[in-house]
Design an enzyme around this catalytic site. Sequence first.
Site, PDB file in Angstrom:
ATOM      1  N   LYS A   9     -66.610 -45.796 116.505  1.00 60.73           N
ATOM      2  CA  LYS A   9     -66.785 -44.365 116.730  1.00 60.73           C
ATOM      3  C   LYS A   9     -66.682 -43.994 118.220  1.00 60.73           C
ATOM      4  O   LYS A   9     -66.715 -44.869 119.094  1.00 60.73           O
ATOM      5  CB  LYS A   9     -68.138 -43.940 116.153  1.00 60.73           C
ATOM      6  N   TYR A  49     -66.038 -37.019 105.762  1.00 60.34           N
ATOM      7  CA  TYR A  49     -67.481 -36.953 105.516  1.00 60.34           C
ATOM      8  C   TYR A  49     -67.839 -35.897 104.471  1.00 60.34           C
ATOM      9  O   TYR A  49     -68.966 -35.391 104.462  1.00 60.34           O
ATOM     10  CB  TYR A  49     -68.213 -36.684 106.831  1.00 60.34           C
ATOM     11  N   PHE A  57     -77.494 -32.812 108.820  1.00 61.45           N
ATOM     12  CA  PHE A  57     -76.854 -33.474 109.957  1.00 61.45           C
ATOM     13  C   PHE A  57     -75.343 -33.332 109.966  1.00 61.45           C
ATOM     14  O   PHE A  57     -74.676 -33.830 110.869  1.00 61.45           O
ATOM     15  CB  PHE A  57     -77.243 -34.958 110.009  1.00 61.45           C
ATOM     16  N   ARG A  85     -70.321 -53.896 106.068  1.00 62.80           N
ATOM     17  CA  ARG A  85     -71.563 -53.116 106.209  1.00 62.80           C
ATOM     18  C   ARG A  85     -72.726 -54.009 106.622  1.00 62.80           C
ATOM     19  O   ARG A  85     -73.627 -53.570 107.332  1.00 62.80           O
ATOM     20  CB  ARG A  85     -71.859 -52.337 104.923  1.00 62.80           C
ATOM     21  N   THR A  91     -77.891 -47.496 108.634  1.00 63.43           N
ATOM     22  CA  THR A  91     -77.531 -46.295 109.391  1.00 63.43           C
ATOM     23  C   THR A  91     -78.416 -46.060 110.620  1.00 63.43           C
ATOM     24  O   THR A  91     -77.907 -45.758 111.701  1.00 63.43           O
ATOM     25  CB  THR A  91     -77.624 -45.062 108.456  1.00 63.43           C
ATOM     26  N   ARG A 102     -75.500 -52.278 114.906  1.00 63.07           N
ATOM     27  CA  ARG A 102     -76.317 -51.080 115.146  1.00 63.07           C
ATOM     28  C   ARG A 102     -77.676 -51.444 115.751  1.00 63.07           C
ATOM     29  O   ARG A 102     -78.135 -50.781 116.679  1.00 63.07           O
ATOM     30  CB  ARG A 102     -76.460 -50.288 113.846  1.00 63.07           C
ATOM     31  N   ASN A 112     -74.237 -44.186 116.110  1.00 63.57           N
ATOM     32  CA  ASN A 112     -74.493 -45.542 115.618  1.00 63.57           C
ATOM     33  C   ASN A 112     -73.236 -46.409 115.602  1.00 63.57           C
ATOM     34  O   ASN A 112     -73.156 -47.396 114.874  1.00 63.57           O
ATOM     35  CB  ASN A 112     -75.190 -45.489 114.253  1.00 63.57           C
ATOM     36  N   HIS A 115     -68.467 -47.125 111.531  1.00 63.21           N
ATOM     37  CA  HIS A 115     -68.430 -46.683 110.133  1.00 63.21           C
ATOM     38  C   HIS A 115     -67.801 -47.792 109.304  1.00 63.21           C
ATOM     39  O   HIS A 115     -66.809 -48.397 109.718  1.00 63.21           O
ATOM     40  CB  HIS A 115     -67.572 -45.413 109.983  1.00 63.21           C
ATOM     41  N   GLU A 126     -60.578 -43.385 101.958  1.00 62.82           N
ATOM     42  CA  GLU A 126     -60.649 -43.318 103.420  1.00 62.82           C
ATOM     43  C   GLU A 126     -59.409 -43.938 104.059  1.00 62.82           C
ATOM     44  O   GLU A 126     -58.877 -43.398 105.032  1.00 62.82           O
ATOM     45  CB  GLU A 126     -61.923 -44.020 103.906  1.00 62.82           C
TER      46      GLU A 126
END
Length: 138
Positions: A9, A49, A57, A85, A91, A102, A112, A115, A126
């Site tokens: 990100k 998203y 948020f 993940r 998260t 993270r 964070n 993704h 995606e």
Amino acid sequence: MERTLVLVKPDAVQRGLVGEILSRLERTGLKLVAMKMLRMDRGMAERHYAVHRDQPFFEGLVQFIISGPLIAAIYEGPNAVEVMRSVMGVTDPTRADPGTIRADLAQDTRHNLVHGSDSVENAEMEISLFFNPEEVVG
Ligand code: IDP
Ligand code: MG
């Protein structure tokens, strides 16, 4: 073979953490089959998203994800979704296991760093948002 979409990100790019994060992703042993740098626009962010559009948020998340360039990549291999993940951590970085990206490096729940797709079905959607089939070269 299972595929997953990864985003490194804008906070990671701005903080100079791209190499560190890609190194950790590479150590999973999953195969890198596509990668690009881009800046998402609002339409793309809202599609990516979409599941979160009613969350408080959401607007902050969209503003953040379009705030600067990011890295998008596809990794392939057994259980690619779950494996990615697990190296990212949950998260909220204060709740993530030590040793995850993270937990070790992220600033807060919004910023964070990474993704990872959360299911095979979402990974396929995606991936199609970020890549044309001919850009997948693995
Ligand atoms: P994930 O990235 O771990 O799958 P999601 O629940 O899908 O987490 O949320 C997408 C992204 O939205 C998160 O990675 C984070 O950047 C942001 N986000 C999620 N929950 C919050 C929150 O409570 N406050 C601020 N940002 C959040
Ligand atoms: Mg998610």
